[in-house]
Design a protein around this motif. Structure first.
Motif, mmCIF file in Angstrom:
data_model
loop_
_atom_site.group_PDB
_atom_site.id
_atom_site.type_symbol
_atom_site.label_atom_id
_atom_site.label_comp_id
_atom_site.label_asym_id
_atom_site.label_seq_id
_atom_site.Cartn_x
_atom_site.Cartn_y
_atom_site.Cartn_z
ATOM 1 N N SER A 1 23.193 -56.533 70.973
ATOM 2 C CA SER A 1 22.010 -55.713 71.233
ATOM 3 C C SER A 1 21.409 -55.185 69.937
ATOM 4 O O SER A 1 20.187 -55.042 69.809
ATOM 5 N N TYR A 2 22.257 -54.914 68.965
ATOM 6 C CA TYR A 2 21.804 -54.275 67.733
ATOM 7 C C TYR A 2 21.264 -55.298 66.738
ATOM 8 O O TYR A 2 20.670 -54.919 65.727
ATOM 9 N N LEU A 3 21.445 -56.587 67.042
ATOM 10 C CA LEU A 3 20.730 -57.623 66.292
ATOM 11 C C LEU A 3 19.264 -57.636 66.708
ATOM 12 O O LEU A 3 18.385 -57.980 65.914
ATOM 13 N N ARG A 4 18.999 -57.289 67.958
ATOM 14 C CA ARG A 4 17.623 -57.224 68.467
ATOM 15 C C ARG A 4 16.912 -55.957 68.016
ATOM 16 O O ARG A 4 15.697 -55.969 67.777
ATOM 17 N N LEU A 5 17.641 -54.854 67.912
ATOM 18 C CA LEU A 5 17.027 -53.560 67.632
ATOM 19 C C LEU A 5 16.707 -53.427 66.148
ATOM 20 O O LEU A 5 17.453 -52.803 65.386
ATOM 21 N N GLN A 6 15.599 -54.031 65.763
ATOM 22 C CA GLN A 6 15.164 -54.014 64.369
ATOM 23 C C GLN A 6 13.800 -53.335 64.264
ATOM 24 O O GLN A 6 12.960 -53.494 65.149
ATOM 25 N N PRO A 7 13.566 -52.576 63.188
ATOM 26 C CA PRO A 7 12.256 -51.938 63.023
ATOM 27 C C PRO A 7 11.127 -52.964 62.984
ATOM 28 O O PRO A 7 11.312 -54.108 62.568
ATOM 29 N N SER A 8 9.962 -52.527 63.432
ATOM 30 C CA SER A 8 8.732 -53.329 63.387
ATOM 31 C C SER A 8 8.831 -54.595 64.231
ATOM 32 O O SER A 8 8.156 -55.584 63.941
ATOM 33 N N HIS A 9 9.663 -54.577 65.274
ATOM 34 C CA HIS A 9 9.796 -55.714 66.190
ATOM 35 C C HIS A 9 9.478 -55.307 67.633
ATOM 36 O O HIS A 9 9.856 -55.994 68.576
ATOM 37 N N TRP A 10 8.797 -54.165 67.822
ATOM 38 C CA TRP A 10 8.426 -53.674 69.147
ATOM 39 C C TRP A 10 9.650 -53.437 70.028
ATOM 40 O O TRP A 10 9.584 -53.579 71.242
ATOM 41 N N ALA A 11 10.767 -53.092 69.415
ATOM 42 C CA ALA A 11 11.996 -52.849 70.177
ATOM 43 C C ALA A 11 12.270 -51.363 70.370
ATOM 44 O O ALA A 11 13.187 -51.000 71.105
ATOM 45 N N GLY A 12 11.489 -50.493 69.704
ATOM 46 C CA GLY A 12 11.643 -49.061 69.906
ATOM 47 C C GLY A 12 12.889 -48.481 69.282
ATOM 48 O O GLY A 12 13.684 -47.832 69.972
ATOM 49 N N VAL A 13 13.070 -48.657 67.985
ATOM 50 C CA VAL A 13 14.331 -48.259 67.356
ATOM 51 C C VAL A 13 14.293 -46.841 66.794
ATOM 52 O O VAL A 13 15.292 -46.386 66.240
ATOM 53 N N ARG B 1 7.996 -35.785 59.879
ATOM 54 C CA ARG B 1 7.507 -35.872 61.259
ATOM 55 C C ARG B 1 8.619 -35.705 62.294
ATOM 56 O O ARG B 1 8.346 -35.683 63.488
ATOM 57 N N GLY B 2 9.849 -35.615 61.827
ATOM 58 C CA GLY B 2 10.961 -35.465 62.763
ATOM 59 C C GLY B 2 11.320 -36.741 63.496
ATOM 60 O O GLY B 2 11.878 -36.698 64.599
ATOM 61 N N ILE B 3 11.027 -37.889 62.881
ATOM 62 C CA ILE B 3 11.334 -39.184 63.500
ATOM 63 C C ILE B 3 12.699 -39.643 63.005
ATOM 64 O O ILE B 3 12.912 -39.824 61.805
ATOM 65 N N VAL B 4 13.617 -39.858 63.932
ATOM 66 C CA VAL B 4 14.990 -40.222 63.591
ATOM 67 C C VAL B 4 15.265 -41.646 64.058
ATOM 68 O O VAL B 4 14.837 -42.059 65.137
ATOM 69 N N ARG B 5 15.973 -42.404 63.231
ATOM 70 C CA ARG B 5 16.393 -43.752 63.620
ATOM 71 C C ARG B 5 17.464 -43.632 64.690
ATOM 72 O O ARG B 5 18.421 -42.872 64.563
ATOM 73 N N LEU B 6 17.306 -44.382 65.772
ATOM 74 C CA LEU B 6 18.338 -44.439 66.796
ATOM 75 C C LEU B 6 19.569 -45.174 66.260
ATOM 76 O O LEU B 6 19.477 -45.859 65.232
ATOM 77 N N PRO B 7 20.720 -45.045 66.915
ATOM 78 C CA PRO B 7 21.917 -45.741 66.430
ATOM 79 C C PRO B 7 21.656 -47.210 66.135
ATOM 80 O O PRO B 7 21.030 -47.916 66.927
ATOM 81 N N ALA B 8 22.148 -47.640 64.982
ATOM 82 C CA ALA B 8 21.941 -49.023 64.548
ATOM 83 C C ALA B 8 23.134 -49.907 64.851
ATOM 84 O O ALA B 8 23.090 -51.111 64.591
ATOM 85 N N THR B 9 24.193 -49.326 65.405
ATOM 86 C CA THR B 9 25.379 -50.099 65.782
ATOM 87 C C THR B 9 25.889 -49.586 67.125
ATOM 88 O O THR B 9 25.616 -48.444 67.534
ATOM 89 N N LEU B 10 26.656 -50.421 67.804
ATOM 90 C CA LEU B 10 27.264 -50.008 69.063
ATOM 91 C C LEU B 10 28.239 -48.861 68.838
ATOM 92 O O LEU B 10 28.372 -47.974 69.693
ATOM 93 N N THR B 11 28.913 -48.846 67.701
ATOM 94 C CA THR B 11 29.848 -47.763 67.400
ATOM 95 C C THR B 11 29.132 -46.421 67.392
ATOM 96 O O THR B 11 29.599 -45.448 67.995
ATOM 97 N N GLU B 12 27.980 -46.365 66.709
ATOM 98 C CA GLU B 12 27.220 -45.111 66.656
ATOM 99 C C GLU B 12 26.764 -44.698 68.049
ATOM 100 O O GLU B 12 26.843 -43.515 68.422
ATOM 101 N N GLU C 1 5.973 -49.445 69.467
ATOM 102 C CA GLU C 1 7.070 -49.265 68.517
ATOM 103 C C GLU C 1 7.898 -48.024 68.822
ATOM 104 O O GLU C 1 8.940 -47.815 68.216
ATOM 105 N N ALA C 2 7.439 -47.199 69.738
ATOM 106 C CA ALA C 2 8.179 -45.988 70.105
ATOM 107 C C ALA C 2 9.262 -46.333 71.121
ATOM 108 O O ALA C 2 9.094 -47.223 71.959
ATOM 109 N N ALA C 3 10.377 -45.625 71.066
ATOM 110 C CA ALA C 3 11.459 -45.862 72.032
ATOM 111 C C ALA C 3 11.002 -45.555 73.454
ATOM 112 O O ALA C 3 11.446 -46.194 74.411
ATOM 113 N N LEU C 4 10.111 -44.577 73.596
ATOM 114 C CA LEU C 4 9.571 -44.198 74.895
ATOM 115 C C LEU C 4 8.050 -44.301 74.821
ATOM 116 O O LEU C 4 7.403 -43.558 74.078
ATOM 117 N N ARG C 5 7.508 -45.226 75.577
ATOM 118 C CA ARG C 5 6.067 -45.486 75.558
ATOM 119 C C ARG C 5 5.431 -44.896 76.809
ATOM 120 O O ARG C 5 5.868 -45.177 77.926
#
Length: 466
Positions: free
Chosen positions: A314-326, A405-416, A336-340
């Protein structure tokens, strides 16, 4: 209890008679495990009445199966002991258009004394939907299903496996291109026809971005039915593909480095027949309860990733600027937002709802709808506030600007993500210790299995699991 069992048996007899008249001989009874795999037991139609009354046995160990069929354990589940009963939902028994002689039904799981199994994901979704109803909410949900189709390998010749596999796409047309529809018009027509015959209301079907990739969007329904529908959609596409000599992959990452398959969750909130996304006096059209519900979902998004993005793939798909909402932000029509927030046309009955962009088809859909409902209901009870909406692509902003802006990256790995789920009190309370513990056990096992694997190895190992 005896009266209810007799009523179930009589209803099952009526359903069985209908199936026999339609030349159905077997019924596939499915549940989805915590790794997102649809598991099955099948019965002859003649056994449907007995099954509706007494259920079919299965081991609770399936709650700790991983995507590669290994078995882990949690504090409450694992090992050879115990038994459960599978009870088909007779209201959802469906004759399968692409599998002649077969019908399908989702199941609920109970123990041998008739008590609900605490790790049954479908009962969890049903429980959360009931809590939403008790809160006066009518929640409508629907999924977008993306998949990649390839030609099936020649069964008579050698086929490369794993990272050496060469994918043979049956279409060469461009992303979103009509060429791709022309190339596979018979196949796509059969997908639509099969879904329609099975009572699935198809809203859209179109080519997507990656090679051989398509997407089907189905009509919103109550949360449990929406989860049932996405299971049925996926298995129907798989069956139609096989009949055309094709193979369908719903994996989050079919080829590492390419755009993967999402399974976005759409949700609309209503009260007394009125959309809470169309308040003319509210900012963004969101009534107070809708703002609090969506605020709860956004606040819980890091933990929800462990539900909706359950595989290292799943985290191979969750990349910035790929419309995955990371990024943990929301926006009006911002893909590009996690919640549209989707405004829709003023006269569009399905306009005015929200979309969770992050989820993929490795997720158990019952866990997905149940967890989102739990997060949203917690948002209402805690009166969670939504931050300001974001415009544009957060991935193009510098680190300092995102922080401002208070924008935080969502977890980038399953562990996180699993760490965040482990610490989420609202989700623990909603899921209960048995289900929560089983989900975490499976996530930790998936992490360990792929800990030393490269991206290409992860994609290859999981390509045909979903």
């Amino acid at each position: 209890m005896a009266t209810r069992a007799a009523e179930q048996r009589e209803e099952a007899r009526r359903v069985a008679a209908r199936l026999e008249a339609e030349a159905v001989r077997n019924v596939a009874l499915t549940w989805v495990d915590n790794a997102g795999i649809a598991r099955v037991k099948t019965i002859p139609v003649a056994r449907l009445a007995d099954t509706a009354e007494r259920g079919v046995g299965m081991s609770p160990v399936f709650d700790v199966f991983t995507s590669d069929d290994a078995i882990t354990e949690s504090d409450h589940l694992g090992g050879p002991d115990g038994d459960l009963r599978l009870f088909p939902d007779l209201d959802r028994v469906t004759t399968l258009a692409a599998q002649p002689g077969w019908a399908w039904a989702p199941v609920d799981r109970y123990d041998q004394l008739g008590a609900p199994h605490p790790a049954c994901q479908r009962l969890f979704a049903r429980r959360m939907a009931a809590q939403a109803t008790e809160a006066g909410l009518d929640v409508r949900m629907g999924f977008e299903t993306e998949w990649v189709v390839t030609r099936a390998p020649d069964k008579h010749g050698p086929a490369a496996a794993g990272a050496d596999e060469v994918l043979d796409y049956p279409c060469a047309g461009p992303a979103y291109g009509m060429t791709r529809v022309v190339e596979l018009s018979d196949y796509l027509r059969d997908v639509t026809e099969a879904l329609t015959l099975q009572g699935i209301d198809v809203l859209q079907l179109h080519p997507e971005y990656a090679p051989g990739q398509f997407e089907v969007t189905t009509a919103p329904a109550d949360p449990v039915r929406a989860a049932d529908d996405v299971v049925l959609v996926r298995e129907t596409i798989r069956a139609v593909s096989a009949r055309h000599g094709l193979r369908a992959s719903f994996a989050p990452s079919v080829v590492a480095g390419q755009v993967g398959n999402g399974c976005h969750l759409h949700l609309g909130l209503y009260r007394d027949g009125r959309s809470l996304h169309r308040d003319p006096d509210a900012e963004w059209g969101l009534a107070p309860d809708a703002r609090a519900f969506l605020g709860g979902v956004l606040q819980a998004m890091p933990a929800l990733l462990a539900i909706g993005c359950p595989s290292p793939a799943s985290y191979l798909r969750l990349q910035p600027s790929h419309w995955a909402g990371v990024y943990q932000c929301w926006g009006v029509e911002n893909r590009e937002a996690a919640l549209r927030l989707i405004t829709g046309a003023p006269d569009d009955p399905d306009g005015g709802h929200a979309e969770v962009k992050t989820f993929d088809a490795a997720a158990n859909p019952y866990l997905a709808v149940g967890a989102v409902l739990a997060a949203g209901l917690h948002g209402i009870t805690s009166r969670t506030q939504m931050p300001a909406p974001q415009t544009g692509d957060p991935g193009t902003l510098g680190v300092r600007e995102r922080a401002r802006r208070g924008i935080v990256r969502l977890p980038a790995t399953l562990t996180e993500a699993a760490d965040r789920l482990e610490k989420s009190a609202p989700l623990y309370e909603a899921m209960g210790k048995v289900l929560h513990g089983a989900v975490l056990a499976v996530r930790r096992a998936e992490e360990a299995h792929f800990a030393e694997s490269e991206a290409e190895e992860i994609a290859a190992a999981t390509r045909w699991r979903w």
